[in-house]
Design an enzyme around this catalytic site. Structure first.
Site, PDB file in Angstrom:
ATOM      1  N   TRP A 143       0.756  -1.062   0.045  1.00 50.52           N
ATOM      2  CA  TRP A 143      -0.011  -0.023   0.057  1.00 50.52           C
ATOM      3  C   TRP A 143       0.812   1.272  -0.049  1.00 50.52           C
ATOM      4  CZ3 TRP A 143      -2.816   3.091   4.308  1.00 50.52           C
ATOM      5  CH2 TRP A 143      -2.164   2.960   5.361  1.00 50.52           C
ATOM      6  N   ASP A 144       1.930   1.197   0.532  1.00 47.86           N
ATOM      7  CA  ASP A 144       2.962   2.406   0.320  1.00 47.86           C
ATOM      8  C   ASP A 144       3.039   2.706  -1.071  1.00 47.86           C
ATOM      9  OD1 ASP A 144       5.349   2.339   3.134  1.00 47.86           O
ATOM     10  OD2 ASP A 144       3.609   0.863   2.782  1.00 47.86           O
ATOM     11  N   ASN A 180       2.477  -8.529   1.536  1.00 44.06           N
ATOM     12  CA  ASN A 180       2.653  -7.321   2.014  1.00 44.06           C
ATOM     13  C   ASN A 180       4.179  -6.532   1.605  1.00 44.06           C
ATOM     14  OD1 ASN A 180       3.027  -6.816   5.797  1.00 44.06           O
ATOM     15  ND2 ASN A 180       3.890  -5.445   4.468  1.00 44.06           N
ATOM     16  N   GLN A 191      -1.741  -6.549   2.257  1.00 38.38           N
ATOM     17  CA  GLN A 191      -2.189  -5.308   2.610  1.00 38.38           C
ATOM     18  C   GLN A 191      -3.313  -4.544   2.090  1.00 38.38           C
ATOM     19  OE1 GLN A 191       1.718  -2.834   2.428  1.00 38.38           O
ATOM     20  NE2 GLN A 191       1.869  -3.057   4.546  1.00 38.38           N
ATOM     21  N   ARG A 261       5.421 -13.153  13.876  1.00 37.59           N
ATOM     22  CA  ARG A 261       6.049 -12.489  12.618  1.00 37.59           C
ATOM     23  C   ARG A 261       7.551 -12.717  12.764  1.00 37.59           C
ATOM     24  NH1 ARG A 261       4.631  -6.719  13.557  1.00 37.59           N
ATOM     25  NH2 ARG A 261       5.077  -7.480  15.870  1.00 37.59           N
ATOM     26  N   GLU A 263       9.661 -11.062  11.039  1.00 38.37           N
ATOM     27  CA  GLU A 263      10.469  -9.745  11.361  1.00 38.37           C
ATOM     28  C   GLU A 263      10.389  -9.048  12.712  1.00 38.37           C
ATOM     29  OE1 GLU A 263       6.433  -8.795   9.883  1.00 38.37           O
ATOM     30  OE2 GLU A 263       7.916 -10.193   9.725  1.00 38.37           O
ATOM     31  N   ASP A 295       0.249  -1.045  12.018  1.00 39.40           N
ATOM     32  CA  ASP A 295       0.756  -1.853  13.083  1.00 39.40           C
ATOM     33  C   ASP A 295       1.813  -0.933  13.831  1.00 39.40           C
ATOM     34  OD1 ASP A 295       1.948  -1.632  10.534  1.00 39.40           O
ATOM     35  OD2 ASP A 295       3.191  -3.555  10.837  1.00 39.40           O
ATOM     36  N   GLU A 479       9.062   8.969   7.905  1.00 38.75           N
ATOM     37  CA  GLU A 479       8.011   8.127   7.818  1.00 38.75           C
ATOM     38  C   GLU A 479       6.734   8.597   8.269  1.00 38.75           C
ATOM     39  OE1 GLU A 479       7.145   3.443   9.452  1.00 38.75           O
ATOM     40  OE2 GLU A 479       8.823   4.632  10.390  1.00 38.75           O
TER      41      GLU A 479
END
Length: 522
Positions: A143-144, A180, A191, A261, A263, A295, A479
């Site tokens: 989605w970014d 994702n 996403q 997850r 990561e 998140d 960000e």
């Protein structure tokens, strides 16, 4: 690694996809657990992104032979066998004096990648170039990318926009959905489905035939999110689908895996020890929140404050269902362009049904906004958030609803630097006081759809100012931003504040052009 071709028969059609390649946790098992739980690297994403110096099978054979010896040193073993990714994938120093527009234009090149991978790494190669967000985010994100592409289009980098669309189409054709990000450990989830908006953006750049060209992938993405719905009984859910008591089908965020997850492995394991949920349930809820992009946020928390109460899969989210409504309308339009009126009418009917269900279950007459619906409790969430503007962005609200949402945004969400994501301060990064570029853009454009230009202009100009002021002070675009305290640095979440930054650059450039802001040189 050999990939097996698998025939997937879905409720809405048939298509082919490759079996998922192994993730780092699957490749390294006990070693992966040890590295993450002993925090060999400060950032949990480092080891999953690392490159093995030799075949994973040989590494594991040596690890199993050495791990129980008294003099075994895990840190040394890992550093002998893996190359950690660069701590900063965008080693770029800005010339603040050249101005913010020059900074963004240069960053498009700095952040651009041509996918390549060393055998055994988690990176999924892509056939065309793409733009990464920056910092620790060394891969494309779903989605970014839409918000990044808005800026790329403003910069007339049309080939990169088309390359991004081609890459996402490739991922859909290869794996059945857009993950994702292009990492093996992201393949179990997607996403927010912005692919239809990307195709529309490309159609504006080229011509409407793009909607026909990418119709197969639009349909496959729809099938991914709707899989299992036809056989579902009222009051039940499966994968991304919930069938409500009146028979309506709406979507939820979901992840096919119920493991920590990779990561954020250590964080998830430790959180599970605090929770009353079964570990597998907590892990899936954490992963589903990661699929949402938010998140993490109080939005997903049963008590509104503690992460271990996360209940993402219990909620029918406003934003996801607006995106699915839009996907249905774009598929309908693609059929219209092909002259298939019957199929076009079918998908428009699906969209109308979804719109009616969203208004029935998610419109709250008490708070005068759209809220998530807890399908297990059969009650609306008491926690309001800025996703209430998504129905305005997709023109799903009536004028009365739009005016009420406008008043709520003005009275509750408007801050000195833009609009906040929620009304709560929990320490999670998708809560106050942080503001995020995609949600500013959705809110601004949603308000403009209903001629609420005054508030839209205030939000846009405040957001532009936060971005440009921060750039003059630091030479970076970040960000996220603290919207409430002048000069404060945004925080919260599982990792330090990142710079780069794809979607911030894209939204800022689009808004500066829309509002005639030059972004003057120092």
């Amino acid at each position: 690694m050999r990939k097996i071709l698998v025939l997937l028969i879905l409720n809405c059609g048939v298509y082919f996809a490759h079996a998922q390649p192994k993730t780092p946790a699957q490749l390294y098992g006990e070693l992966f657990n040890a590295v993450q739980m002993q925090k060999i690297y400060p950032d949990g994403k480092t080891f999953p992104d690392a490159s093995p110096r030799r075949a994973p099978e040989k590494i594991m054979k040596d690890y199993m032979a050495q791990k129980d010896k008294p003099d075994f040193n895990l840190d040394a073993f890992v550093k002998q066998n893996f190359n950690a990714p660069a701590t900063n994938s965008t080693p770029f120093k800005s010339d603040v004096n050249a101005g913010i527009r020059k900074h963004i234009d240069t960053l498009w090149t700095v952040l651009q990648r041509v996918a390549d991978t060393v055998k055994g790494t988690s990176l999924i190669p892509l056939p065309h170039s793409y733009v990464v967000p920056g910092g620790r985010f060394r891969e494309v994100y779903y989605w970014d990318s839409y918000f990044t592409m808005l800026g790329l289009a403003q910069s007339h980098r049309y080939k990169v926009v088309e390359d991004e669309v081609k890459n996402f189409a490739y991922l859909i054709d290869t794996y059945g959905h857009i993950p994702n990000g292009n990492r093996t450990y992201y393949l179990s989830r997607s996403q927010p489905p912005f692919f239809a908006l990307m195709v529309e953006l490309l159609a504006k750049i080229k011509d409407q035939k793009a909607l026909v060209t990418y119709q197969p992938e639009l349909l496959k993405e729809y099938q991914y999110f709707m899989h299992g719905g036809d056989a579902l009984k009222p009051g039940n859910a499966t994968e991304h689908i919930v069938r409500l008591d009146d028979g309506s089908l709406l979507n939820r965020y979901y992840d096919a895996s119920d493991q920590p997850r990779e990561e954020s492995y250590r964080e998830d394991v430790l959180e599970s020890k605090k929770s009353e949920q079964k570990p597998a349930d907590l892990y899936r809820n954490m992963r589903a929140a990661a699929e949402s992009g938010w998140d993490f946020s109080s939005r997903w928390l049963a008590d509104g404050k503690n992460l271990y109460t996360i209940q993402t899969t219990n909620l029918v989210p406003v934003d996801l269902n607006c995106l699915m409504y839009h996907l249905e309308t774009v598929i309908a339009k693609s059929y219209q362009l092909k002259g298939n009126k019957k199929s076009a009418a079918l998908y428009m009917a699906k969209a109308y049904k979804r719109k009616a269900a969203l208004n029935k279950y998610c419109w709250d007459n008490t708070t005068n906004c759209y809220v998530d619906y807890n399908w297990k409790r059969k009650a609306q969430s008491p926690l309001i958030n800025i996703s209430t503007t998504f129905p305005l962005y997709f023109a799903m609200a009536d004028m009365d609803q739009a005016l009420k949402v406008t008043a709520l945004v003005n009275n509750k969400f408007l801050q000195a630097g833009g609009v906040s994501t929620t009304l709560l301060k929990t320490g999670q990064q998708w809560d106050r006081p942080n503001g995020w570029a995609p949600l500013q853009y959705i809110t601004i454009m949603g308000l403009k759809n209903y001629h609420q230009d005054s508030l839209a202009n205030v939000i846009a100009l405040r957001w532009i100012k936060v971005n440009t002021t921060g750039f003059k002070q630091t030479g970076k675009l970040l960000e996220k931003y603290d919207l409430e305290s002048h000069g404060a640095i945004a925080g919260g979440g599982e990792y330090p504040l990142q710079d780069g930054f794809g979607w911030t650059n894209g939204v800022l450039l689009k808004l500066m052009n829309d509002y005639g802001v030059e972004g003057e040189k120092r």
